[in-house]
Design a protein around this motif. Structure first.
Motif, PDB file in Angstrom:
ATOM      1  N   ALA A 170      22.937 -23.601 -24.397  1.00  0.00           N
ATOM      2  CA  ALA A 170      22.400 -24.974 -24.692  1.00  0.00           C
ATOM      3  C   ALA A 170      23.663 -25.747 -24.612  1.00  0.00           C
ATOM      4  N   VAL A 171      24.750 -25.212 -25.137  1.00  0.00           N
ATOM      5  CA  VAL A 171      26.165 -26.100 -25.095  1.00  0.00           C
ATOM      6  C   VAL A 171      26.645 -26.325 -23.694  1.00  0.00           C
ATOM      7  N   ALA A 172      26.485 -25.181 -23.021  1.00  0.00           N
ATOM      8  CA  ALA A 172      27.058 -25.263 -21.557  1.00  0.00           C
ATOM      9  C   ALA A 172      26.471 -26.347 -20.738  1.00  0.00           C
ATOM     10  N   SER A 173      24.946 -26.355 -21.218  1.00  0.00           N
ATOM     11  CA  SER A 173      24.001 -27.426 -20.587  1.00  0.00           C
ATOM     12  C   SER A 173      24.109 -28.760 -20.736  1.00  0.00           C
ATOM     13  N   GLY A 174      24.866 -29.119 -22.033  1.00  0.00           N
ATOM     14  CA  GLY A 174      25.009 -30.262 -22.398  1.00  0.00           C
ATOM     15  C   GLY A 174      24.337 -30.877 -23.608  1.00  0.00           C
ATOM     16  N   ALA A 175      23.654 -29.820 -24.360  1.00  0.00           N
ATOM     17  CA  ALA A 175      22.900 -30.105 -25.329  1.00  0.00           C
ATOM     18  C   ALA A 175      23.640 -30.773 -26.668  1.00  0.00           C
ATOM     19  N   LYS A 176      23.179 -31.620 -27.066  1.00  0.00           N
ATOM     20  CA  LYS A 176      24.024 -32.173 -28.321  1.00  0.00           C
ATOM     21  C   LYS A 176      23.518 -31.949 -29.831  1.00  0.00           C
ATOM     22  N   SER A 177      22.460 -31.212 -29.869  1.00  0.00           N
ATOM     23  CA  SER A 177      21.945 -30.909 -31.137  1.00  0.00           C
ATOM     24  C   SER A 177      20.783 -29.864 -30.754  1.00  0.00           C
ATOM     25  N   LEU A 178      20.334 -29.248 -31.998  1.00  0.00           N
ATOM     26  CA  LEU A 178      19.096 -28.257 -31.790  1.00  0.00           C
ATOM     27  C   LEU A 178      18.170 -28.745 -32.618  1.00  0.00           C
ATOM     28  N   GLU A 179      16.991 -28.462 -32.426  1.00  0.00           N
ATOM     29  CA  GLU A 179      15.697 -28.847 -33.147  1.00  0.00           C
ATOM     30  C   GLU A 179      15.350 -27.474 -33.821  1.00  0.00           C
ATOM     31  N   ALA A 180      15.379 -26.382 -33.185  1.00  0.00           N
ATOM     32  CA  ALA A 180      14.993 -25.077 -33.688  1.00  0.00           C
ATOM     33  C   ALA A 180      15.490 -23.957 -32.822  1.00  0.00           C
ATOM     34  N   THR A 196       5.185 -15.088 -42.122  1.00  0.00           N
ATOM     35  CA  THR A 196       4.670 -16.422 -41.747  1.00  0.00           C
ATOM     36  C   THR A 196       3.401 -16.153 -40.683  1.00  0.00           C
ATOM     37  N   ASP A 197       2.512 -17.025 -41.004  1.00  0.00           N
ATOM     38  CA  ASP A 197       1.354 -16.561 -40.031  1.00  0.00           C
ATOM     39  C   ASP A 197       1.528 -17.316 -38.689  1.00  0.00           C
ATOM     40  N   PRO A 223      15.851 -24.797 -38.385  1.00  0.00           N
ATOM     41  CA  PRO A 223      15.085 -23.587 -38.895  1.00  0.00           C
ATOM     42  C   PRO A 223      15.282 -22.683 -37.634  1.00  0.00           C
ATOM     43  N   VAL A 224      15.516 -21.444 -38.210  1.00  0.00           N
ATOM     44  CA  VAL A 224      15.602 -20.263 -37.261  1.00  0.00           C
ATOM     45  C   VAL A 224      14.322 -19.332 -37.674  1.00  0.00           C
ATOM     46  N   LEU A 225      13.452 -19.267 -36.712  1.00  0.00           N
ATOM     47  CA  LEU A 225      12.381 -18.168 -36.894  1.00  0.00           C
ATOM     48  C   LEU A 225      12.848 -16.852 -36.395  1.00  0.00           C
ATOM     49  N   VAL A 226      12.429 -15.775 -37.294  1.00  0.00           N
ATOM     50  CA  VAL A 226      12.693 -14.526 -37.095  1.00  0.00           C
ATOM     51  C   VAL A 226      11.594 -13.802 -36.765  1.00  0.00           C
ATOM     52  N   ALA A 227      11.345 -13.097 -35.592  1.00  0.00           N
ATOM     53  CA  ALA A 227       9.948 -12.419 -35.229  1.00  0.00           C
ATOM     54  C   ALA A 227      10.234 -11.098 -34.928  1.00  0.00           C
ATOM     55  N   GLY A 228       9.303 -10.239 -35.096  1.00  0.00           N
ATOM     56  CA  GLY A 228       9.217  -8.933 -34.791  1.00  0.00           C
ATOM     57  C   GLY A 228       8.926  -8.666 -33.310  1.00  0.00           C
ATOM     58  N   PRO A 229       9.167  -7.725 -32.826  1.00  0.00           N
ATOM     59  CA  PRO A 229       8.763  -7.415 -31.278  1.00  0.00           C
ATOM     60  C   PRO A 229       7.546  -7.739 -30.912  1.00  0.00           C
ATOM     61  N   ASP A 230       6.563  -7.680 -31.916  1.00  0.00           N
ATOM     62  CA  ASP A 230       5.101  -8.070 -31.846  1.00  0.00           C
ATOM     63  C   ASP A 230       4.935  -9.624 -31.423  1.00  0.00           C
ATOM     64  N   GLY A 231       6.032 -10.494 -31.778  1.00  0.00           N
ATOM     65  CA  GLY A 231       5.875 -11.901 -31.960  1.00  0.00           C
ATOM     66  C   GLY A 231       5.470 -12.396 -33.064  1.00  0.00           C
ATOM     67  N   ALA A 232       4.960 -11.478 -34.131  1.00  0.00           N
ATOM     68  CA  ALA A 232       4.840 -12.046 -35.607  1.00  0.00           C
ATOM     69  C   ALA A 232       6.172 -12.542 -36.163  1.00  0.00           C
ATOM     70  N   VAL A 233       6.119 -13.952 -36.653  1.00  0.00           N
ATOM     71  CA  VAL A 233       7.203 -14.461 -37.280  1.00  0.00           C
ATOM     72  C   VAL A 233       7.379 -13.622 -38.873  1.00  0.00           C
ATOM     73  N   ARG A 234       8.458 -13.118 -39.205  1.00  0.00           N
ATOM     74  CA  ARG A 234       8.444 -12.543 -40.194  1.00  0.00           C
ATOM     75  C   ARG A 234       9.043 -13.241 -41.277  1.00  0.00           C
ATOM     76  N   VAL A 235       9.949 -14.401 -41.041  1.00  0.00           N
ATOM     77  CA  VAL A 235      10.583 -15.444 -41.753  1.00  0.00           C
ATOM     78  C   VAL A 235      11.165 -16.559 -40.906  1.00  0.00           C
ATOM     79  N   THR A 236      11.069 -17.476 -41.889  1.00  0.00           N
ATOM     80  CA  THR A 236      11.749 -18.901 -41.188  1.00  0.00           C
ATOM     81  C   THR A 236      12.670 -19.258 -42.202  1.00  0.00           C
ATOM     82  N   VAL A 237      14.196 -19.354 -41.713  1.00  0.00           N
ATOM     83  CA  VAL A 237      15.049 -19.525 -42.735  1.00  0.00           C
ATOM     84  C   VAL A 237      15.843 -20.841 -41.924  1.00  0.00           C
ATOM     85  N   THR A 238      16.503 -21.585 -42.652  1.00  0.00           N
ATOM     86  CA  THR A 238      17.474 -22.473 -42.166  1.00  0.00           C
ATOM     87  C   THR A 238      19.008 -21.699 -41.775  1.00  0.00           C
ATOM     88  N   ALA A 239      19.288 -22.461 -40.869  1.00  0.00           N
ATOM     89  CA  ALA A 239      20.787 -22.085 -40.432  1.00  0.00           C
ATOM     90  C   ALA A 239      21.628 -22.157 -41.370  1.00  0.00           C
TER      91      ALA A 239
END
Length: 117
Positions: A63-73, A2-3, A100-116
């Motif tokens: 996030a759960v411990a801080s009271g989040a009810k949902s995740l956007e990404a 992913t760019d 969406p779950v963005l998976v990036a390499g150590p350089d920060g370049a996103v390799r793939v975006t998948v759904t949970a």
């Protein structure tokens, strides 16, 4: 691949935060999640004798411990080519299967975006 420059600014932000956590803490993975209000939670891998959590599991737990009810990404910076089933399950538990779950390499370049999924 992913760019990364084509990412939404908020998604780019969580990738940057995840990468920073990995580098700052010297851990194998860094992760960040964004909740339904836009708040972010950043974490690294936890590797204690009695407790082992991936960075993404730790960020979701924060996030759960801080009271989040949902995740956007979610984003994880890792040497691995993909997010593990356990990581996707943690995101799915709080954000739902379409998160969406963005998976990036150590350089920060996103390799793939998948759904949970």
């Amino acid at each position: 691949m992913t760019d990364s420059s084509a990412l939404d600014p908020e998604d780019r932000k969580i990738v940057t935060l995840a990468r920073s956590a990995r580098a700052r803490n010297g851990v194998p993975e860094g992760a960040a999640v964004r909740d339904e209000t836009g708040r972010t939670y950043v974490a690294g891998t936890v590797a204690l004798d009695s407790l082992k959590l991936s960075a993404l599991q730790t960020a979701v737990a924060m996030a759960v411990a801080s009271g989040a009810k949902s995740l956007e990404a979610a984003a994880v910076v890792t040497e691995s080519a993909e997010a593990s089933a356990e990581d996707r399950a943690a995101v799915r538990d709080l954000g739902g299967p379409g998160t969406p779950v963005l998976v990036a390499g150590p350089d920060g370049a996103v390799r793939v975006t998948v759904t949970a999924g």
